[in-house]
Design an enzyme around this catalytic site. Structure first.
Site, PDB file in Angstrom:
ATOM      1  N   GLU A 195       0.854  -1.196   0.000  1.00 44.78           N
ATOM      2  CA  GLU A 195       0.000   0.000   0.000  1.00 44.78           C
ATOM      3  C   GLU A 195       0.890   1.247   0.000  1.00 44.78           C
ATOM      4  O   GLU A 195       1.600   1.506   0.965  1.00 44.78           O
ATOM      5  CB  GLU A 195      -0.904  -0.020   1.241  1.00 44.78           C
ATOM      6  CG  GLU A 195      -1.805   1.198   1.348  1.00 44.78           C
ATOM      7  CD  GLU A 195      -2.576   1.227   2.668  1.00 44.78           C
ATOM      8  OE1 GLU A 195      -2.880   0.153   3.241  1.00 44.78           O
ATOM      9  OE2 GLU A 195      -2.869   2.348   3.140  1.00 44.78           O
ATOM     10  N   ARG A 253       1.159  10.473   1.126  1.00 44.04           N
ATOM     11  CA  ARG A 253       1.499  11.414   2.195  1.00 44.04           C
ATOM     12  C   ARG A 253       2.741  12.222   1.878  1.00 44.04           C
ATOM     13  O   ARG A 253       3.300  12.875   2.763  1.00 44.04           O
ATOM     14  CB  ARG A 253       1.715  10.652   3.504  1.00 44.04           C
ATOM     15  CG  ARG A 253       0.459   9.983   3.985  1.00 44.04           C
ATOM     16  CD  ARG A 253       0.653   9.399   5.348  1.00 44.04           C
ATOM     17  NE  ARG A 253      -0.249   8.285   5.516  1.00 44.04           N
ATOM     18  CZ  ARG A 253      -0.130   7.362   6.450  1.00 44.04           C
ATOM     19  NH1 ARG A 253       0.860   7.409   7.310  1.00 44.04           N
ATOM     20  NH2 ARG A 253      -1.000   6.384   6.524  1.00 44.04           N
ATOM     21  N   LYS A 256     -11.332  -1.051   6.259  1.00 44.46           N
ATOM     22  CA  LYS A 256     -10.141  -0.918   7.113  1.00 44.46           C
ATOM     23  C   LYS A 256     -10.645  -0.463   8.480  1.00 44.46           C
ATOM     24  O   LYS A 256     -11.347   0.552   8.554  1.00 44.46           O
ATOM     25  CB  LYS A 256      -9.240   0.145   6.482  1.00 44.46           C
ATOM     26  CG  LYS A 256      -8.186   0.736   7.389  1.00 44.46           C
ATOM     27  CD  LYS A 256      -7.321   1.730   6.613  1.00 44.46           C
ATOM     28  CE  LYS A 256      -6.399   2.476   7.547  1.00 44.46           C
ATOM     29  NZ  LYS A 256      -5.369   3.231   6.859  1.00 44.46           N
TER      30      LYS A 256
END
Ligand code: 3PG
Length: 210
Positions: free
Chosen positions: A41, A45, A129
């Site tokens: 993943e 960011r 999630k």
């Protein structure tokens, strides 16, 4: 069941790749793949996160490369354009779910409450999630949610580490756990990619104890 879900079930852990440099991101991914993990993943960011994602997708076609920290529909569209094979969000954003569904891509929106889970379910989402897993109730809340939302599959993330991994994975509704412990910032910074491979190997070994 999709290839991605099968791989998630086999891998049982999803490492986060966070870098502001595509070359470094490739090295980190290579180290993870060498350790036996093939679902990654890449988190949005950093300024270069999209370029990191694209580079990894191109370099490692054998891996399932998803995008994480996806916050809105525009980002969802962009990560799909860059080749992401799944999307992970910290929260539940309806427009991102719509984009993912239209593209027939798996999305794991973040949930922390029964209301969000119910909303996800009613939007046709089958995988979520739990975030931040350790702070919203950990394995205990997962068990409670799982008895109510019986077809939902979870990827707890946030505070998962080798000490609590097996507790999460022993819950039948848990597909895999996500986490940054597999790609520690100091190992990435010091280019200690062998340490990352070692962490991946250790995680796999641990999951096989279950
Ligand atoms: C995430 O982006 O999913 C979390 O920040 C990961 O949490 P962790 O750093 O506790 O694994």
């Amino acid at each position: 069941m999709s290839q991605l879900l099968k791989s998630l079930q086999n891998n049982r852990v999803v490492p986060l790749v966070e870098s502001n440099n595509p070359t470094t991101a490739l090295k980190v991914s290579e180290a993870l793949l060498k350790g036996g993990l093939n679902v990654l993943e890449v988190v949005l960011r950093t300024d270069q996160a999209l370029n990191c994602l694209e580079a990894i997708v191109k370099e490692f076609p054998q891996a399932h490369v998803g995008a994480g920290t996806v916050l809105n529909a525009d980002q969802s569209q962009e990560v799909i354009r860059r080749g992401a094979s799944f999307i992970v969000s910290p929260g539940l954003d309806v427009s991102s779910i719509e984009v993912a569904h239209a593209a027939e891509i798996t999305i794991l929106p973040g949930v922390a409450t029964a209301t969000e889970l119910q909303k996800a379910l009613n939007l046709g989402v089958k995988t979520v999630k739990l975030f931040p897993a350790s702070l919203v109730g950990g394995p205990k809340i997962l068990k409670a949610f799982s008895s109510v939302f019986q077809d939902m599959q979870f990827m707890p993330t946030g505070g998962v580490n080798p000490n609590n991994l097996l507790e999460y994975l022993s819950i039948p509704s848990v597909l895999a756990c996500g986490g940054s412990w597999l790609t520690p910032g100091d190992a990435v910074e010091s280019k200690n990619y062998d340490a990352i491979t070692k962490l991946a190997l250790e995680a796999i070994k641990l999951t096989q104890l279950k």
